[in-house]
Design a protein around this motif. Structure first.
Motif, PDB file in Angstrom:
ATOM      1  N   LEU A  98      -7.707   5.283  -9.173  1.00 40.33           N
ATOM      2  CA  LEU A  98      -6.909   4.582 -10.177  1.00 40.33           C
ATOM      3  C   LEU A  98      -7.668   4.456 -11.494  1.00 40.33           C
ATOM      4  O   LEU A  98      -7.113   4.737 -12.561  1.00 40.33           O
ATOM      5  CB  LEU A  98      -6.500   3.201  -9.668  1.00 40.33           C
ATOM      6  CG  LEU A  98      -5.672   2.360 -10.637  1.00 40.33           C
ATOM      7  CD1 LEU A  98      -4.349   3.039 -10.957  1.00 40.33           C
ATOM      8  CD2 LEU A  98      -5.453   0.971 -10.066  1.00 40.33           C
ATOM      9  N   TYR A 109      -8.021   8.008 -13.226  1.00 41.23           N
ATOM     10  CA  TYR A 109      -6.795   8.501 -13.852  1.00 41.23           C
ATOM     11  C   TYR A 109      -6.302   7.582 -14.963  1.00 41.23           C
ATOM     12  O   TYR A 109      -5.655   8.050 -15.901  1.00 41.23           O
ATOM     13  CB  TYR A 109      -5.724   8.801 -12.806  1.00 41.23           C
ATOM     14  CG  TYR A 109      -5.995  10.157 -12.194  1.00 41.23           C
ATOM     15  CD1 TYR A 109      -5.709  11.318 -12.894  1.00 41.23           C
ATOM     16  CD2 TYR A 109      -6.599  10.278 -10.954  1.00 41.23           C
ATOM     17  CE1 TYR A 109      -6.004  12.566 -12.377  1.00 41.23           C
ATOM     18  CE2 TYR A 109      -6.897  11.519 -10.420  1.00 41.23           C
ATOM     19  CZ  TYR A 109      -6.599  12.663 -11.138  1.00 41.23           C
ATOM     20  OH  TYR A 109      -6.897  13.896 -10.627  1.00 41.23           O
ATOM     21  N   ALA A 110      -6.630   6.299 -14.920  1.00 39.98           N
ATOM     22  CA  ALA A 110      -6.291   5.413 -16.039  1.00 39.98           C
ATOM     23  C   ALA A 110      -7.071   5.824 -17.287  1.00 39.98           C
ATOM     24  O   ALA A 110      -6.507   5.883 -18.389  1.00 39.98           O
ATOM     25  CB  ALA A 110      -6.578   3.962 -15.671  1.00 39.98           C
ATOM     26  N   ALA A 131      -0.029   6.830 -12.050  1.00 40.73           N
ATOM     27  CA  ALA A 131      -1.296   6.582 -11.358  1.00 40.73           C
ATOM     28  C   ALA A 131      -1.200   5.335 -10.472  1.00 40.73           C
ATOM     29  O   ALA A 131      -1.677   5.334  -9.342  1.00 40.73           O
ATOM     30  CB  ALA A 131      -2.432   6.418 -12.368  1.00 40.73           C
ATOM     31  N   LEU A 132      -0.550   4.317 -10.967  1.00 35.70           N
ATOM     32  CA  LEU A 132      -0.383   3.094 -10.195  1.00 35.70           C
ATOM     33  C   LEU A 132       0.530   3.316  -8.991  1.00 35.70           C
ATOM     34  O   LEU A 132       0.276   2.779  -7.908  1.00 35.70           O
ATOM     35  CB  LEU A 132       0.175   1.979 -11.090  1.00 35.70           C
ATOM     36  CG  LEU A 132       0.157   0.568 -10.525  1.00 35.70           C
ATOM     37  CD1 LEU A 132      -1.269   0.150 -10.170  1.00 35.70           C
ATOM     38  CD2 LEU A 132       0.763  -0.402 -11.513  1.00 35.70           C
ATOM     39  N   TYR A 183      -1.561   4.914  -6.379  1.00 35.11           N
ATOM     40  CA  TYR A 183      -2.510   3.932  -5.866  1.00 35.11           C
ATOM     41  C   TYR A 183      -1.834   2.961  -4.892  1.00 35.11           C
ATOM     42  O   TYR A 183      -2.371   2.665  -3.821  1.00 35.11           O
ATOM     43  CB  TYR A 183      -3.134   3.153  -7.033  1.00 35.11           C
ATOM     44  CG  TYR A 183      -4.020   2.022  -6.617  1.00 35.11           C
ATOM     45  CD1 TYR A 183      -5.304   2.262  -6.109  1.00 35.11           C
ATOM     46  CD2 TYR A 183      -3.603   0.700  -6.704  1.00 35.11           C
ATOM     47  CE1 TYR A 183      -6.123   1.223  -5.712  1.00 35.11           C
ATOM     48  CE2 TYR A 183      -4.410  -0.345  -6.315  1.00 35.11           C
ATOM     49  CZ  TYR A 183      -5.675  -0.077  -5.808  1.00 35.11           C
ATOM     50  OH  TYR A 183      -6.491  -1.113  -5.410  1.00 35.11           O
ATOM     51  N   THR A 233      -5.888   9.187  -1.684  1.00 34.54           N
ATOM     52  CA  THR A 233      -5.780   8.586  -3.013  1.00 34.54           C
ATOM     53  C   THR A 233      -5.131   7.202  -2.994  1.00 34.54           C
ATOM     54  O   THR A 233      -5.451   6.375  -3.835  1.00 34.54           O
ATOM     55  CB  THR A 233      -4.984   9.496  -3.966  1.00 34.54           C
ATOM     56  OG1 THR A 233      -3.699   9.772  -3.395  1.00 34.54           O
ATOM     57  CG2 THR A 233      -5.717  10.793  -4.227  1.00 34.54           C
ATOM     58  N   GLN A 234      -4.222   6.957  -2.053  1.00 31.73           N
ATOM     59  CA  GLN A 234      -3.563   5.655  -2.003  1.00 31.73           C
ATOM     60  C   GLN A 234      -4.580   4.559  -1.703  1.00 31.73           C
ATOM     61  O   GLN A 234      -5.365   4.662  -0.769  1.00 31.73           O
ATOM     62  CB  GLN A 234      -2.453   5.646  -0.958  1.00 31.73           C
ATOM     63  CG  GLN A 234      -1.267   6.477  -1.379  1.00 31.73           C
ATOM     64  CD  GLN A 234      -0.194   6.560  -0.310  1.00 31.73           C
ATOM     65  OE1 GLN A 234      -0.437   6.339   0.870  1.00 31.73           O
ATOM     66  NE2 GLN A 234       1.005   6.907  -0.729  1.00 31.73           N
TER      67      GLN A 234
END
Length: 108
Positions: free
Chosen positions: A50, A53-54, A102-103, A106, A43-44
């Motif tokens: 991102l 989920y945003a 979420a950020l 990320y 996910t990173q």
């Protein structure tokens, strides 16, 4: 409820139906043998994660306060500008915290 709030509530409900299903499906997939490190590794830095989920967070941040506003109006009789401002503040809080989470995933 005003027509704009009605449309926002129904529109975000449709978005949430899809995003919650994808989110739960992802969780079910991830818990089958993946470690937390492996999940974060996938996910990173993943722009798709991102963006997904945003959208999820923003839909929830719009949907929940509209529903809570209706409940509070019915159960407590709270009406007027103060209720609208409180729900706007709740929406901003939910959006801010969710987007921050979420950020953070990320960016790693």
């Amino acid at each position: 409820m005003s027509p704009l709030l009605y449309l926002a509530q129904r529109g975000t409900a449709a978005i949430l139906a899809l995003t919650v299903a994808v989110h739960l499906g992802t969780i079910l997939y991830a818990v089958r043998g993946l470690t937390a490190g492996e999940i974060l590794g996938r996910t990173q830095g993943n722009l798709g994660f991102l963006i997904f989920y945003a959208v999820f967070v923003l839909a929830a941040a719009i949907h929940a306060p509209i529903g809570l506003r209706s409940v509070l109006r019915e159960w407590t009789g709270w009406r007027g500008r103060s209720l609208d401002l409180a729900m706007l503040a709740l929406s901003a809080l939910l959006a801010g915290l969710g987007l921050r989470a979420a950020l953070a995933v990320y960016l790693g």
